[in-house]
Design a protein around this motif. Structure first.
Motif, PDB file in Angstrom:
ATOM      1  N   LYS A  94       0.911  -0.830  -0.072  1.00 45.71           N
ATOM      2  CA  LYS A  94       0.226   0.192  -0.224  1.00 45.71           C
ATOM      3  C   LYS A  94       0.959   1.549   0.189  1.00 45.71           C
ATOM      4  CE  LYS A  94      -4.929  -1.393   2.178  1.00 45.71           C
ATOM      5  NZ  LYS A  94      -5.846  -0.895   2.336  1.00 45.71           N
ATOM      6  N   GLU A  95       2.034   1.126   0.334  1.00 46.98           N
ATOM      7  CA  GLU A  95       2.784   2.624   0.584  1.00 46.98           C
ATOM      8  C   GLU A  95       3.487   2.763  -0.957  1.00 46.98           C
ATOM      9  OE1 GLU A  95       5.923   1.115   3.835  1.00 46.98           O
ATOM     10  OE2 GLU A  95       4.901   2.668   5.121  1.00 46.98           O
ATOM     11  N   ALA A  96       3.695   1.603  -1.919  1.00 45.26           N
ATOM     12  CA  ALA A  96       4.189   1.734  -2.963  1.00 45.26           C
ATOM     13  C   ALA A  96       2.486   2.337  -3.244  1.00 45.26           C
ATOM     14  CB  ALA A  96       4.968   0.321  -3.440  1.00 45.26           C
ATOM     15  N   LEU A  97       1.533   1.804  -4.042  1.00 47.39           N
ATOM     16  CA  LEU A  97       0.528   2.328  -4.316  1.00 47.39           C
ATOM     17  C   LEU A  97       0.416   3.994  -3.529  1.00 47.39           C
ATOM     18  CD1 LEU A  97      -1.914  -0.959  -4.672  1.00 47.39           C
ATOM     19  CD2 LEU A  97      -0.432  -0.129  -6.233  1.00 47.39           C
ATOM     20  N   ALA A  98       0.214   4.378  -2.348  1.00 49.42           N
ATOM     21  CA  ALA A  98       0.282   5.297  -1.822  1.00 49.42           C
ATOM     22  C   ALA A  98       1.666   6.463  -3.073  1.00 49.42           C
ATOM     23  CB  ALA A  98       0.231   5.676  -0.685  1.00 49.42           C
ATOM     24  N   ALA A  99       2.625   5.867  -2.836  1.00 49.24           N
ATOM     25  CA  ALA A  99       4.275   7.104  -3.094  1.00 49.24           C
ATOM     26  C   ALA A  99       4.141   6.623  -4.448  1.00 49.24           C
ATOM     27  CB  ALA A  99       5.395   6.255  -3.153  1.00 49.24           C
TER      28      ALA A  99
ATOM     29  N   THR B   1      -8.133  -5.318  -2.337  1.00 47.59           N
ATOM     30  CA  THR B   1      -7.495  -6.816  -2.060  1.00 47.59           C
ATOM     31  C   THR B   1      -6.382  -6.283  -1.289  1.00 47.59           C
ATOM     32  OG1 THR B   1      -5.998  -6.465  -4.233  1.00 47.59           O
ATOM     33  CG2 THR B   1      -8.014  -7.024  -4.655  1.00 47.59           C
ATOM     34  N   ILE B   2      -5.857  -5.379  -0.778  1.00 52.20           N
ATOM     35  CA  ILE B   2      -4.719  -6.196   0.538  1.00 52.20           C
ATOM     36  C   ILE B   2      -5.034  -5.510   1.515  1.00 52.20           C
ATOM     37  CG2 ILE B   2      -2.589  -4.613   0.785  1.00 52.20           C
ATOM     38  CD1 ILE B   2      -2.185  -3.314  -1.451  1.00 52.20           C
TER      39      ILE B   2
END
Length: 513
Positions: free
Chosen positions: A236-241, A269-270
Protein backbone atom coordinates in the motif's frame (compact mmCIF):
# COMPACT_ATOMS: atom_id res chain seq x y z
CA UNK A 1 -22.20 -48.68 51.08
CA UNK A 2 -18.87 -50.55 50.82
CA UNK A 3 -15.43 -49.06 51.26
CA UNK A 4 -14.80 -49.77 47.62
CA UNK A 5 -17.74 -47.64 46.64
CA UNK A 6 -16.53 -44.81 48.86
CA UNK A 7 -13.09 -45.03 47.27
CA UNK A 8 -14.59 -44.82 43.82
CA UNK A 9 -16.67 -41.76 44.74
CA UNK A 10 -13.68 -40.05 46.29
CA UNK A 11 -11.47 -40.69 43.31
CA UNK A 12 -14.10 -39.39 40.92
CA UNK A 13 -14.62 -36.21 42.91
CA UNK A 14 -10.86 -35.44 42.85
CA UNK A 15 -10.47 -36.13 39.12
CA UNK A 16 -10.71 -33.08 36.77
CA UNK A 17 -13.87 -32.91 34.74
CA UNK A 18 -13.70 -34.07 31.14
CA UNK A 19 -16.28 -33.08 28.52
CA UNK A 20 -18.57 -35.94 27.70
CA UNK A 21 -21.06 -36.74 24.94
CA UNK A 22 -24.56 -38.03 25.65
CA UNK A 23 -23.99 -41.19 23.66
CA UNK A 24 -22.70 -44.43 25.19
CA UNK A 25 -21.66 -47.67 23.58
CA UNK A 26 -23.99 -50.61 23.41
CA UNK A 27 -22.22 -52.61 26.17
CA UNK A 28 -22.36 -49.65 28.49
CA UNK A 29 -26.07 -49.19 27.92
CA UNK A 30 -26.66 -52.84 28.67
CA UNK A 31 -24.74 -52.55 31.94
CA UNK A 32 -26.49 -49.37 32.99
CA UNK A 33 -29.91 -50.92 32.49
CA UNK A 34 -28.92 -53.79 34.81
CA UNK A 35 -28.83 -52.62 38.44
CA UNK A 36 -28.47 -48.90 39.12
CA UNK A 37 -27.85 -49.60 42.84
CA UNK A 38 -24.70 -51.56 42.01
CA UNK A 39 -23.07 -48.82 39.91
CA UNK A 40 -20.94 -46.11 41.53
CA UNK A 41 -20.88 -42.58 40.08
CA UNK A 42 -17.63 -43.44 38.30
CA UNK A 43 -19.01 -46.48 36.56
CA UNK A 44 -20.69 -46.07 33.19
CA UNK A 45 -19.49 -42.46 32.74
CA UNK A 46 -20.04 -41.39 29.11
CA UNK A 47 -17.09 -41.14 26.77
CA UNK A 48 -14.78 -38.11 26.40
CA UNK A 49 -15.15 -35.87 23.33
CA UNK A 50 -14.28 -37.20 19.90
CA UNK A 51 -11.42 -35.64 17.89
CA UNK A 52 -13.88 -33.48 15.99
CA UNK A 53 -15.24 -32.11 19.26
CA UNK A 54 -11.74 -31.28 20.47
CA UNK A 55 -10.84 -29.17 17.41
CA UNK A 56 -9.56 -25.68 18.13
CA UNK A 57 -10.92 -22.58 16.48
CA UNK A 58 -9.11 -21.43 13.34
CA UNK A 59 -7.25 -18.19 14.22
CA UNK A 60 -7.98 -16.81 10.75
CA UNK A 61 -11.67 -16.76 11.59
CA UNK A 62 -12.57 -13.48 13.28
CA UNK A 63 -15.90 -14.80 14.62
CA UNK A 64 -16.00 -15.80 18.29
CA UNK A 65 -15.49 -19.43 19.12
CA UNK A 66 -18.59 -21.61 19.40
CA UNK A 67 -19.01 -25.04 20.90
CA UNK A 68 -19.22 -27.58 18.07
CA UNK A 69 -22.09 -30.00 18.03
CA UNK A 70 -21.19 -33.44 19.41
CA UNK A 71 -20.35 -36.05 16.86
CA UNK A 72 -20.94 -39.79 17.34
CA UNK A 73 -17.76 -41.62 18.26
CA UNK A 74 -16.49 -44.10 15.68
CA UNK A 75 -17.05 -47.77 16.24
CA UNK A 76 -14.17 -49.23 18.23
CA UNK A 77 -12.72 -52.70 17.57
CA UNK A 78 -12.12 -55.03 20.46
CA UNK A 79 -8.60 -54.25 21.79
CA UNK A 80 -5.95 -56.90 21.45
CA UNK A 81 -3.50 -57.16 24.36
CA UNK A 82 0.10 -56.51 23.37
CA UNK A 83 3.31 -57.93 24.77
CA UNK A 84 4.14 -54.94 26.90
CA UNK A 85 4.12 -51.15 27.19
CA UNK A 86 5.56 -50.66 23.69
CA UNK A 87 3.98 -48.76 20.76
CA UNK A 88 0.21 -48.68 20.83
CA UNK A 89 -1.66 -50.24 17.93
CA UNK A 90 -3.88 -47.82 15.98
CA UNK A 91 -7.40 -48.38 14.75
CA UNK A 92 -8.53 -47.42 11.25
CA UNK A 93 -9.29 -43.73 10.73
CA UNK A 94 -12.82 -42.76 11.85
CA UNK A 95 -15.39 -41.83 9.27
CA UNK A 96 -15.52 -38.09 8.47
CA UNK A 97 -18.24 -36.12 10.19
CA UNK A 98 -20.97 -34.51 8.14
CA UNK A 99 -19.46 -31.03 8.68
CA UNK A 100 -15.78 -31.43 9.73
CA UNK A 101 -14.00 -28.56 11.40
CA UNK A 102 -12.00 -26.80 8.68
CA UNK A 103 -8.89 -26.37 10.82
CA UNK A 104 -8.62 -29.98 12.07
CA UNK A 105 -6.21 -32.18 10.07
CA UNK A 106 -7.12 -35.87 9.73
CA UNK A 107 -6.02 -37.87 12.80
CA UNK A 108 -6.52 -41.57 13.39
CA UNK A 109 -8.32 -42.56 16.57
CA UNK A 110 -5.99 -44.03 19.20
CA UNK A 111 -6.76 -47.55 20.50
CA UNK A 112 -4.60 -49.07 23.25
CA UNK A 113 -4.57 -52.18 25.38
CA UNK A 114 -5.64 -51.00 28.88
CA UNK A 115 -4.54 -54.28 30.44
CA UNK A 116 -0.93 -53.15 29.96
CA UNK A 117 -1.49 -50.12 32.15
CA UNK A 118 -4.14 -51.03 34.71
CA UNK A 119 -6.27 -53.61 36.47
CA UNK A 120 -9.57 -54.12 38.25
CA UNK A 121 -9.42 -55.84 41.64
CA UNK A 122 -11.96 -58.26 43.05
CA UNK A 123 -13.97 -55.44 44.64
CA UNK A 124 -14.29 -53.55 41.31
CA UNK A 125 -11.75 -50.82 41.99
CA UNK A 126 -9.99 -49.72 38.79
CA UNK A 127 -6.25 -48.91 39.02
CA UNK A 128 -3.79 -47.34 36.57
CA UNK A 129 -0.02 -47.85 36.77
CA UNK A 130 2.18 -44.74 36.54
CA UNK A 131 5.78 -43.93 37.34
CA UNK A 132 4.71 -43.09 40.88
CA UNK A 133 2.91 -46.38 41.34
CA UNK A 134 -0.67 -47.55 41.15
CA UNK A 135 -3.52 -45.05 41.45
CA UNK A 136 -7.22 -45.79 41.79
CA UNK A 137 -9.20 -44.06 39.04
CA UNK A 138 -12.74 -45.38 39.69
CA UNK A 139 -14.93 -48.31 40.43
CA UNK A 140 -16.70 -50.73 38.08
CA UNK A 141 -19.69 -52.69 39.34
CA UNK A 142 -21.73 -53.00 36.13
CA UNK A 143 -20.07 -56.08 34.68
CA UNK A 144 -16.94 -58.13 34.48
CA UNK A 145 -13.49 -56.62 35.10
CA UNK A 146 -12.47 -56.77 31.43
CA UNK A 147 -15.41 -54.55 30.40
CA UNK A 148 -14.59 -52.05 33.16
CA UNK A 149 -10.94 -51.89 32.13
CA UNK A 150 -11.95 -51.41 28.48
CA UNK A 151 -14.25 -48.57 29.53
CA UNK A 152 -11.43 -46.66 31.23
CA UNK A 153 -9.11 -47.56 28.33
CA UNK A 154 -11.51 -45.83 25.95
CA UNK A 155 -11.32 -42.75 28.11
CA UNK A 156 -7.55 -42.81 27.73
CA UNK A 157 -7.87 -43.34 23.97
CA UNK A 158 -10.11 -40.26 23.68
CA UNK A 159 -7.61 -38.12 25.57
CA UNK A 160 -4.75 -39.55 23.46
CA UNK A 161 -6.69 -38.79 20.28
CA UNK A 162 -7.13 -35.22 21.46
CA UNK A 163 -3.38 -34.94 22.07
CA UNK A 164 -2.67 -36.41 18.62
CA UNK A 165 -5.02 -33.88 17.06
CA UNK A 166 -3.21 -31.00 18.75
CA UNK A 167 0.15 -32.41 17.63
CA UNK A 168 -1.07 -32.71 14.06
CA UNK A 169 -2.40 -29.15 14.04
CA UNK A 170 0.82 -27.81 15.51
CA UNK A 171 2.88 -29.68 12.94
CA UNK A 172 0.66 -28.63 10.03
CA UNK A 173 0.49 -24.99 11.22
CA UNK A 174 -3.29 -25.03 10.85
CA UNK A 175 -4.11 -23.23 14.08
CA UNK A 176 -3.05 -20.43 16.35
CA UNK A 177 0.02 -21.70 18.24
CA UNK A 178 -0.96 -19.66 21.27
CA UNK A 179 -4.32 -21.39 21.55
CA UNK A 180 -2.72 -24.79 20.97
CA UNK A 181 -0.20 -24.06 23.71
CA UNK A 182 -2.97 -23.19 26.18
CA UNK A 183 -4.88 -26.37 25.35
CA UNK A 184 -1.73 -28.49 25.61
CA UNK A 185 -0.96 -26.92 29.01
CA UNK A 186 -4.43 -27.83 30.25
CA UNK A 187 -4.00 -31.40 29.03
CA UNK A 188 -0.51 -31.67 30.57
CA UNK A 189 -1.97 -30.64 33.94
CA UNK A 190 -5.10 -32.81 33.78
CA UNK A 191 -3.72 -36.03 32.27
CA UNK A 192 -1.73 -37.18 35.36
CA UNK A 193 -4.97 -37.22 37.44
CA UNK A 194 -7.33 -38.31 34.66
CA UNK A 195 -9.76 -41.13 35.35
CA UNK A 196 -8.44 -43.26 32.52
CA UNK A 197 -6.22 -46.29 32.02
CA UNK A 198 -3.27 -46.03 29.69
CA UNK A 199 0.22 -44.56 29.39
CA UNK A 200 -0.68 -41.38 31.26
CA UNK A 201 2.98 -40.50 31.91
CA UNK A 202 3.88 -40.73 28.24
CA UNK A 203 0.75 -38.87 27.19
CA UNK A 204 1.43 -36.07 29.69
CA UNK A 205 5.02 -35.88 28.44
CA UNK A 206 3.72 -35.46 24.90
CA UNK A 207 1.44 -32.66 26.05
CA UNK A 208 4.30 -30.94 27.88
CA UNK A 209 6.49 -31.26 24.78
CA UNK A 210 3.78 -29.54 22.80
CA UNK A 211 3.87 -26.64 25.24
CA UNK A 212 7.58 -26.12 24.55
CA UNK A 213 7.14 -26.55 20.80
CA UNK A 214 4.17 -24.20 20.71
CA UNK A 215 6.22 -21.44 22.33
CA UNK A 216 8.69 -21.38 19.43
CA UNK A 217 5.82 -21.89 16.98
CA UNK A 218 4.04 -18.93 18.55
CA UNK A 219 7.10 -16.78 17.97
CA UNK A 220 7.31 -18.01 14.37
CA UNK A 221 3.60 -17.45 13.92
CA UNK A 222 3.88 -13.91 15.19
CA UNK A 223 6.94 -13.27 13.02
CA UNK A 224 5.15 -14.62 9.95
CA UNK A 225 2.10 -12.56 10.76
CA UNK A 226 4.25 -9.47 11.26
CA UNK A 227 6.10 -10.14 8.00
CA UNK A 228 2.81 -10.60 6.15
CA UNK A 229 1.50 -7.37 7.66
CA UNK A 230 4.72 -5.55 6.72
CA UNK A 231 4.47 -6.87 3.15
CA UNK A 232 0.89 -5.66 2.85
CA UNK A 233 1.85 -2.28 4.30
CA UNK A 234 4.73 -2.07 1.83
CA UNK A 235 2.33 -2.77 -1.05
CA UNK A 236 0.00 0.00 0.00
CA UNK A 237 2.90 2.36 0.65
CA UNK A 238 4.16 1.67 -2.88
CA UNK A 239 0.70 2.36 -4.30
CA UNK A 240 0.40 5.56 -2.26
CA UNK A 241 3.87 6.69 -3.43
CA UNK A 242 2.93 5.95 -7.05
CA UNK A 243 -0.26 7.97 -6.65
CA UNK A 244 1.74 10.86 -5.18
CA UNK A 245 4.16 10.78 -8.11
CA UNK A 246 1.25 10.78 -10.55
CA UNK A 247 -0.32 13.71 -8.70
CA UNK A 248 2.93 15.69 -8.82
CA UNK A 249 4.27 14.93 -12.32
CA UNK A 250 1.94 13.16 -14.73
CA UNK A 251 0.42 15.08 -17.62
CA UNK A 252 -0.97 12.00 -19.38
CA UNK A 253 -4.36 12.85 -17.91
CA UNK A 254 -6.41 9.97 -19.28
CA UNK A 255 -3.84 7.24 -18.65
CA UNK A 256 -3.07 8.60 -15.18
CA UNK A 257 -6.76 8.70 -14.28
CA UNK A 258 -7.19 5.09 -15.38
CA UNK A 259 -4.14 4.08 -13.32
CA UNK A 260 -5.56 5.72 -10.18
CA UNK A 261 -8.79 3.76 -10.68
CA UNK A 262 -6.77 0.54 -10.99
CA UNK A 263 -4.88 1.40 -7.80
CA UNK A 264 -8.20 1.69 -5.94
CA UNK A 265 -9.23 -1.79 -7.10
CA UNK A 266 -5.84 -3.26 -6.14
CA UNK A 267 -6.02 -1.43 -2.79
CA UNK A 268 -9.25 -3.27 -1.95
CA UNK A 269 -7.52 -6.64 -2.28
CA UNK A 270 -4.78 -5.83 0.27
CA UNK A 271 -5.82 -6.90 3.78
CA UNK A 272 -4.29 -7.75 7.13
CA UNK A 273 -3.22 -4.22 8.14
CA UNK A 274 -4.17 -2.59 11.40
CA UNK A 275 -6.84 0.08 11.14
CA UNK A 276 -4.64 3.03 12.17
CA UNK A 277 -1.92 2.30 9.60
CA UNK A 278 -4.48 1.50 6.92
CA UNK A 279 -6.32 4.77 7.48
CA UNK A 280 -3.07 6.75 7.38
CA UNK A 281 -2.07 5.14 4.07
CA UNK A 282 -5.53 5.70 2.62
CA UNK A 283 -5.34 9.35 3.65
CA UNK A 284 -2.07 9.66 1.68
CA UNK A 285 -3.58 8.03 -1.38
CA UNK A 286 -6.80 10.04 -1.21
CA UNK A 287 -4.85 13.29 -0.86
CA UNK A 288 -2.71 12.40 -3.90
CA UNK A 289 -5.79 11.50 -5.94
CA UNK A 290 -7.50 14.78 -4.98
CA UNK A 291 -4.34 16.75 -5.85
CA UNK A 292 -4.21 15.09 -9.26
CA UNK A 293 -7.88 15.90 -9.81
CA UNK A 294 -7.33 19.56 -8.93
CA UNK A 295 -4.26 19.81 -11.16
CA UNK A 296 -6.08 18.17 -14.04
CA UNK A 297 -9.06 20.49 -13.56
CA UNK A 298 -6.78 23.54 -13.54
CA UNK A 299 -5.03 22.32 -16.69
CA UNK A 300 -8.25 21.90 -18.63
CA UNK A 301 -9.61 25.21 -17.36
CA UNK A 302 -6.46 26.93 -18.64
CA UNK A 303 -6.72 24.98 -21.87
CA UNK A 304 -10.30 26.16 -22.35
CA UNK A 305 -9.26 29.76 -21.73
CA UNK A 306 -6.35 29.40 -24.15
CA UNK A 307 -8.61 27.87 -26.78
CA UNK A 308 -11.00 30.78 -26.37
CA UNK A 309 -8.18 33.25 -27.01
CA UNK A 310 -6.96 31.19 -29.96
CA UNK A 311 -10.47 31.02 -31.42
CA UNK A 312 -10.81 34.81 -31.16
CA UNK A 313 -7.42 35.36 -32.84
CA UNK A 314 -8.30 33.09 -35.75
CA UNK A 315 -11.71 34.67 -36.15
CA UNK A 316 -9.97 38.07 -36.47
CA UNK A 317 -7.70 36.64 -39.19
CA UNK A 318 -10.78 35.34 -40.99
CA UNK A 319 -12.32 38.82 -40.97
CA UNK A 320 -9.14 40.34 -42.43
CA UNK A 321 -9.04 37.67 -45.15
CA UNK A 322 -12.70 38.34 -46.00
CA UNK A 323 -12.02 42.10 -46.32
CA UNK A 324 -9.15 41.43 -48.76
CA UNK A 325 -11.00 38.79 -50.76
CA UNK A 326 -12.55 41.30 -53.23
CA UNK A 327 -9.37 43.36 -53.82
CA UNK A 328 -8.04 43.69 -57.37
CA UNK A 329 -4.65 45.04 -56.30
CA UNK A 330 -3.20 41.70 -57.10
CA UNK A 331 0.41 42.18 -56.04
CA UNK A 332 -0.14 43.92 -52.69
CA UNK A 333 -3.11 41.75 -51.78
CA UNK A 334 -1.20 38.56 -52.59
CA UNK A 335 1.54 39.64 -50.19
CA UNK A 336 -1.07 40.46 -47.54
CA UNK A 337 -2.71 37.06 -47.97
CA UNK A 338 0.65 35.32 -47.53
CA UNK A 339 1.25 37.33 -44.36
CA UNK A 340 -2.17 36.24 -43.02
CA UNK A 341 -1.25 32.60 -43.69
CA UNK A 342 2.00 32.95 -41.72
CA UNK A 343 0.10 34.51 -38.81
CA UNK A 344 -2.47 31.70 -38.94
CA UNK A 345 0.24 29.04 -38.65
CA UNK A 346 1.70 30.80 -35.62
CA UNK A 347 -1.60 30.57 -33.69
CA UNK A 348 -2.04 27.27 -31.70
CA UNK A 349 -4.79 24.83 -32.55
CA UNK A 350 -8.14 25.05 -30.77
CA UNK A 351 -9.15 21.41 -31.08
CA UNK A 352 -9.84 19.23 -34.10
CA UNK A 353 -13.50 20.08 -34.77
CA UNK A 354 -13.36 23.80 -34.00
CA UNK A 355 -10.04 24.29 -35.77
CA UNK A 356 -11.26 22.53 -38.91
CA UNK A 357 -14.34 24.77 -39.08
CA UNK A 358 -12.29 27.95 -38.63
CA UNK A 359 -9.78 26.82 -41.25
CA UNK A 360 -12.58 26.26 -43.76
CA UNK A 361 -13.79 29.85 -43.28
CA UNK A 362 -10.29 31.29 -43.58
CA UNK A 363 -9.44 29.20 -46.64
CA UNK A 364 -12.73 30.12 -48.32
CA UNK A 365 -11.92 33.85 -48.03
CA UNK A 366 -8.46 33.30 -49.53
CA UNK A 367 -9.88 31.15 -52.31
CA UNK A 368 -12.16 34.00 -53.37
CA UNK A 369 -9.17 36.28 -53.92
CA UNK A 370 -6.84 33.74 -55.50
CA UNK A 371 -9.55 32.43 -57.79
CA UNK A 372 -10.21 35.98 -59.02
CA UNK A 373 -6.49 36.54 -59.54
CA UNK A 374 -6.21 33.28 -61.43
CA UNK A 375 -9.04 34.30 -63.75
CA UNK A 376 -7.38 37.67 -64.32
CA UNK A 377 -4.09 35.94 -65.10
CA UNK A 378 -5.83 33.71 -67.62
CA UNK A 379 -7.40 36.76 -69.31
CA UNK A 380 -4.07 38.61 -69.37
CA UNK A 381 -2.29 35.60 -70.82
CA UNK A 382 -4.93 35.33 -73.54
CA UNK A 383 -4.57 39.07 -74.30
CA UNK A 384 -0.78 38.84 -74.46
CA UNK A 385 -0.99 35.86 -76.80
CA UNK A 386 -3.32 37.83 -79.09
CA UNK A 387 -0.95 40.79 -78.97
CA UNK A 388 1.95 38.52 -79.90
CA UNK A 389 0.07 37.24 -82.91
CA UNK A 390 -0.84 40.79 -84.02
CA UNK A 391 2.77 42.00 -83.73
CA UNK A 392 4.06 38.97 -85.63
CA UNK A 393 1.63 39.81 -88.47
CA UNK A 394 2.88 43.44 -88.57
CA UNK A 395 6.50 42.27 -88.54
CA UNK A 396 5.81 39.95 -91.43
CA UNK A 397 4.30 42.92 -93.34
CA UNK A 398 7.30 45.15 -92.51
CA UNK A 399 9.82 42.53 -93.55
CA UNK A 400 8.24 42.52 -97.06
CA UNK A 401 9.13 46.22 -97.65
CA UNK A 402 11.82 46.88 -100.35
CA UNK A 403 13.41 50.29 -99.85
CA UNK A 404 15.72 49.80 -102.84
CA UNK A 405 12.78 50.20 -105.21
CA UNK A 406 10.74 52.85 -103.39
CA UNK A 407 12.63 54.38 -100.48
CA UNK A 408 10.09 57.03 -99.65
CA UNK A 409 7.18 54.60 -99.83
CA UNK A 410 9.04 52.09 -97.68
CA UNK A 411 9.78 54.76 -95.07
CA UNK A 412 6.12 55.87 -94.91
CA UNK A 413 4.84 52.30 -94.74
CA UNK A 414 7.35 51.42 -91.99
CA UNK A 415 6.31 54.47 -89.95
CA UNK A 416 2.65 53.45 -90.09
CA UNK A 417 3.54 49.84 -89.21
CA UNK A 418 5.55 51.03 -86.24
CA UNK A 419 2.65 53.14 -84.98
CA UNK A 420 0.31 50.18 -85.17
CA UNK A 421 3.03 47.96 -83.61
CA UNK A 422 3.51 50.27 -80.63
CA UNK A 423 -0.23 50.61 -80.09
CA UNK A 424 -0.47 46.87 -79.39
CA UNK A 425 -0.20 45.99 -75.68
CA UNK A 426 2.08 43.58 -73.88
CA UNK A 427 3.22 40.28 -75.25
CA UNK A 428 4.52 37.29 -73.26
CA UNK A 429 7.88 38.08 -71.69
CA UNK A 430 9.60 35.17 -73.37
CA UNK A 431 9.05 36.47 -76.95
CA UNK A 432 9.46 40.21 -76.26
CA UNK A 433 13.20 40.37 -77.20
CA UNK A 434 12.73 38.26 -80.31
CA UNK A 435 10.01 40.54 -81.67
CA UNK A 436 12.03 43.69 -80.91
CA UNK A 437 15.05 42.32 -82.78
CA UNK A 438 12.97 41.62 -85.88
CA UNK A 439 11.54 45.18 -85.92
CA UNK A 440 15.00 46.65 -85.41
CA UNK A 441 16.35 44.67 -88.37
CA UNK A 442 13.63 46.16 -90.65
CA UNK A 443 14.39 49.65 -89.41
CA UNK A 444 18.10 49.22 -90.14
CA UNK A 445 17.36 47.96 -93.67
CA UNK A 446 15.27 51.02 -94.48
CA UNK A 447 17.75 53.37 -92.81
CA UNK A 448 20.66 51.84 -94.73
CA UNK A 449 18.91 52.38 -98.06
CA UNK A 450 18.38 56.05 -97.18
CA UNK A 451 22.04 56.53 -96.34
CA UNK A 452 23.23 55.34 -99.74
CA UNK A 453 22.34 58.65 -101.50
CA UNK A 454 23.70 60.91 -98.75
CA UNK A 455 27.17 62.31 -98.30
CA UNK A 456 29.06 59.78 -96.32
CA UNK A 457 30.34 60.75 -92.96
CA UNK A 458 32.03 58.76 -90.30
CA UNK A 459 29.59 56.00 -89.62
CA UNK A 460 28.12 55.76 -86.16
CA UNK A 461 28.48 52.55 -84.23
CA UNK A 462 25.50 50.39 -85.24
CA UNK A 463 24.94 49.23 -81.69
CA UNK A 464 24.75 52.83 -80.45
CA UNK A 465 22.36 53.71 -83.26
CA UNK A 466 20.17 50.72 -82.45
CA UNK A 467 20.13 51.49 -78.73
CA UNK A 468 19.36 55.17 -79.40
CA UNK A 469 16.40 54.19 -81.57
CA UNK A 470 15.18 51.79 -78.90
CA UNK A 471 15.33 54.56 -76.30
CA UNK A 472 13.37 56.88 -78.58
CA UNK A 473 10.77 54.20 -79.13
CA UNK A 474 10.54 53.49 -75.38
CA UNK A 475 9.97 57.17 -74.73
CA UNK A 476 7.13 57.18 -77.24
CA UNK A 477 5.55 54.13 -75.56
CA UNK A 478 5.78 55.85 -72.16
CA UNK A 479 4.06 58.92 -73.53
CA UNK A 480 1.24 56.80 -74.92
CA UNK A 481 0.86 54.92 -71.62
CA UNK A 482 0.69 58.16 -69.65
CA UNK A 483 -1.92 59.43 -72.04
CA UNK A 484 -4.05 56.31 -71.46
CA UNK A 485 -3.89 56.67 -67.65
CA UNK A 486 -3.37 52.93 -67.20
CA UNK A 487 -1.11 52.61 -64.16
CA UNK A 488 -0.05 49.13 -65.09
CA UNK A 489 1.04 50.19 -68.61
CA UNK A 490 2.78 53.29 -67.23
CA UNK A 491 4.80 51.19 -64.78
CA UNK A 492 5.82 48.72 -67.46
CA UNK A 493 6.73 51.53 -69.91
CA UNK A 494 8.91 53.24 -67.32
CA UNK A 495 10.72 50.00 -66.54
CA UNK A 496 11.25 49.35 -70.29
CA UNK A 497 12.63 52.90 -70.85
CA UNK A 498 15.05 52.60 -67.93
CA UNK A 499 16.35 49.32 -69.33
CA UNK A 500 16.83 50.79 -72.85
CA UNK A 501 18.66 53.80 -71.44
CA UNK A 502 21.05 51.56 -69.53
CA UNK A 503 21.77 49.58 -72.70
CA UNK A 504 22.42 52.83 -74.70
CA UNK A 505 24.85 54.08 -72.07
CA UNK A 506 26.80 50.86 -72.21
CA UNK A 507 26.86 50.90 -76.04
CA UNK A 508 28.15 54.51 -76.18
CA UNK A 509 30.84 53.68 -73.63
CA UNK A 510 31.96 50.72 -75.71
CA UNK A 511 32.02 52.85 -78.91
CA UNK A 512 34.27 55.44 -77.34
CA UNK A 513 36.81 52.81 -76.51
Amino acid sequence: MSSTDNLGDEVQQDAPPIAETPETTAPEAAHETGSSDAVTPAAGTPEAPTPADAALADPTDSAPESTPEPTPAPARPVPTPGPGPGPRPKAPAPAAAATPAPAAPPVEAVVTDPSLWGRVDDEGTVYVRTAEGERAVGSWQAGDAEAGLAHYGRRYDDIATEVSLLEARLKAHTGNPGEIKNKAQQLAESIPTAAAVGDLDGLAARARAMVDTAESATAEFRAEKAAARAAQIARKEALAAEAEQIAAESTAWKAAGERLKAIVEEWKTIRGIDRKTDEALWTRFAAARDAFGRRRGTHFAQLDAQRGETRAAKQELIKEAQRLATSTDWGATSAAMRSLMDRWKAVPRTGRDTDDDLWKEFRAAQDVFFSARSEQDKARNAEESANQQAKEELLAEAEKLDPSKDLRGAQNALRKIQERYDAIGHVPRGVMRQLEDRMQAVEEKVRGAADVGRVRTAPENPMVTSMRAAVTKAEEQLAKAEASGDERRIGEAKANLATRQEWLAEAEKSARR
